[in-house]
Write a protein that holds these residues in place. Structure first.
Motif, PDB file in Angstrom:
ATOM      1  N   ASN A  99      12.043  44.733 -32.933  1.00 26.35           N
ATOM      2  CA  ASN A  99      13.352  44.284 -33.383  1.00 26.35           C
ATOM      3  C   ASN A  99      14.111  43.715 -32.204  1.00 26.35           C
ATOM      4  O   ASN A  99      14.016  44.227 -31.082  1.00 26.35           O
ATOM      5  CB  ASN A  99      14.126  45.462 -34.000  1.00 26.35           C
ATOM      6  CG  ASN A  99      15.391  44.997 -34.698  1.00 26.35           C
ATOM      7  OD1 ASN A  99      16.406  44.734 -34.061  1.00 26.35           O
ATOM      8  ND2 ASN A  99      15.328  44.897 -36.017  1.00 26.35           N
TER       9      ASN A  99
ATOM     10  N   ARG B 178      21.963  39.274 -29.378  1.00 27.99           N
ATOM     11  CA  ARG B 178      20.871  38.568 -30.056  1.00 27.99           C
ATOM     12  C   ARG B 178      20.688  37.149 -29.510  1.00 27.99           C
ATOM     13  O   ARG B 178      19.563  36.663 -29.364  1.00 27.99           O
ATOM     14  CB  ARG B 178      21.166  38.521 -31.559  1.00 27.99           C
ATOM     15  CG  ARG B 178      20.047  37.974 -32.424  1.00 27.99           C
ATOM     16  CD  ARG B 178      20.381  38.114 -33.889  1.00 27.99           C
ATOM     17  NE  ARG B 178      21.576  37.390 -34.265  1.00 27.99           N
ATOM     18  CZ  ARG B 178      22.711  37.943 -34.662  1.00 27.99           C
ATOM     19  NH1 ARG B 178      22.811  39.263 -34.717  1.00 27.99           N
ATOM     20  NH2 ARG B 178      23.755  37.207 -34.999  1.00 27.99           N
TER      21      ARG B 178
ATOM     22  N   GLU C 255       9.215  46.351 -42.245  1.00 29.29           N
ATOM     23  CA  GLU C 255      10.038  45.333 -41.592  1.00 29.29           C
ATOM     24  C   GLU C 255      11.405  45.215 -42.260  1.00 29.29           C
ATOM     25  O   GLU C 255      12.437  45.122 -41.594  1.00 29.29           O
ATOM     26  CB  GLU C 255       9.327  43.972 -41.608  1.00 29.29           C
ATOM     27  CG  GLU C 255       8.066  43.900 -40.767  1.00 29.29           C
ATOM     28  CD  GLU C 255       6.863  44.513 -41.465  1.00 29.29           C
ATOM     29  OE1 GLU C 255       7.008  44.947 -42.640  1.00 29.29           O
ATOM     30  OE2 GLU C 255       5.799  44.590 -40.835  1.00 29.29           O
TER      31      GLU C 255
ATOM     32  N   GLU D 247      15.017  46.031 -40.507  1.00 33.49           N
ATOM     33  CA  GLU D 247      16.038  44.986 -40.422  1.00 33.49           C
ATOM     34  C   GLU D 247      17.339  45.401 -41.091  1.00 33.49           C
ATOM     35  O   GLU D 247      18.419  44.941 -40.707  1.00 33.49           O
ATOM     36  CB  GLU D 247      15.516  43.698 -41.053  1.00 33.49           C
ATOM     37  CG  GLU D 247      14.404  43.032 -40.243  1.00 33.49           C
ATOM     38  CD  GLU D 247      13.833  41.815 -40.935  1.00 33.49           C
ATOM     39  OE1 GLU D 247      14.312  41.505 -42.056  1.00 33.49           O
ATOM     40  OE2 GLU D 247      12.922  41.181 -40.385  1.00 33.49           O
ATOM     41  N   GLU D 248      17.266  46.275 -42.071  1.00 38.22           N
ATOM     42  CA  GLU D 248      18.471  46.749 -42.753  1.00 38.22           C
ATOM     43  C   GLU D 248      19.112  47.926 -42.018  1.00 38.22           C
ATOM     44  O   GLU D 248      20.340  47.996 -41.875  1.00 38.22           O
ATOM     45  CB  GLU D 248      18.133  47.169 -44.191  1.00 38.22           C
ATOM     46  CG  GLU D 248      17.830  46.022 -45.118  1.00 38.22           C
ATOM     47  CD  GLU D 248      19.057  45.180 -45.412  1.00 38.22           C
ATOM     48  OE1 GLU D 248      20.140  45.759 -45.616  1.00 38.22           O
ATOM     49  OE2 GLU D 248      18.929  43.939 -45.434  1.00 38.22           O
TER      50      GLU D 248
END
Length: 296
Positions: A67, A166, A218, A222-223
């Motif tokens: 991630n 990010r 995945e 991601e959540e």
């Protein structure tokens, strides 16, 4: 020695101040009760979410959990998030945050500050003003977040920090805040938000557990990770909010007691001044009577 009028005016002024501090203490106590309930309810949720991520890490292939928020990079660019209040009259609450942040910078990020690669996202008007006056590079407009304190407002700040990490604008994000312990005690915390630090899961919770992931690992990662980061900052804000009201309640209680002590001294001074004035008048009357008697 001051005149009776001066002392009387001072007594009225201190008495008015004492009434204000009493009212502010009651308001702070009311807000503290709500803030304390909010952080008490949030802590188990945050702890359970962290435990869920740890269990997920322990029962899946590490390659599946890649991630962007867990990417470990050399901290060439750093973002600090000091959390203060929007208003004063809360003792050393804001001063402690400013001092702790400056000490943390001096100990770990002095070179970043000199090179201009250190940024501060100040949450709270007091910290925003303090760091701008000291010449720090302040980003974001979160100076009045507590005037309309909701999860959505806190989420905006968290998502901005996540976006900066990010996009590679910063390599590390840390939060500086007061953790609420009780009404009279706040504990200064410096907590890393990004990148996510790997933690060891609890063996008792992960032993002999067979996980079925739906729809996929995945998707869950991601959540959960962005939600966990949002909750982490929101929890720090709740801690700071409760600590602020506790500090203000303590400060106003101390101010009320100090005003009471000052009133005692002023009333004693007033009585002494009044007694001295009466004594002076009596002496003048006696002196005048003696002068009249001698003249007669």
């Amino acid at each position: 020695m001051p005149s009776l009028k001066e002392v009387r005016n001072r007594i009225q002024s201190v008495n008015s101040t004492q009434q204000i501090t009493k009212a502010m203490k009651l308001v702070a106590a009311s807000k503290l009760r709500r803030a304390q309930e909010a952080i008490t309810q949030m802590r188990p949720y945050a702890q359970k979410l962290t435990a869920l991520l740890n269990n997920l890490s322990a029962n899946t292939n590490p390659d599946e959990l890649e991630n962007v928020y867990a990417e470990q990079r050399p901290p060439q660019r750093v973002l600090l998030i000091p959390i203060t209040s929007d208003r004063g009259l809360c003792g050393a609450f804001n001063t402690n945050v400013v001092r702790t942040t400056q000490a943390h910078i001096a100990a770990h990020y002095q070179q970043h500050q000199q090179q201009g690669t250190l940024q501060l996202m100040c949450i709270g008007r007091k910290g925003y003003d303090a760091f701008r006056k000291r010449g720090y590079q302040v980003v974001g407009e979160y100076a009045n977040l507590f005037s309309d304190f909701t999860f959505d407002n806190a989420r905006h700040a968290a998502e901005e920090a996540m976006r900066m990490f990010r996009d590679g604008e910063v390599d590390r994000v840390e939060i500086v805040y007061n953790e609420f312990k009780n009404v009279a005690t706040q504990i200064m915390r410096v907590e890393q938000m990004l990148p996510i630090m790997p933690t060891e899961p609890d063996p008792e919770e992960t032993a002999n557990v067979d996980y079925l992931f739906e729809p996929s690992v995945e998707f869950i990662v991601e959540e959960l990770i962005p939600k966990s980061l949002n909750i982490q900052l929101y929890k720090a804000l709740l801690e700071s909010n409760a600590a602020e009201h506790g500090a203000r309640m303590t400060a106003m209680d101390s101010a009320t007691e100090n005003a009471g002590e000052l009133l005692k001294e002023l009333r004693l001074t007033y009585n002494r001044t009044r007694q001295a004035a009466i004594t002076k008048e009596i002496l003048e009357i006696v002196g005048g009577a003696e002068a009249l008697a001698q003249g007669g």
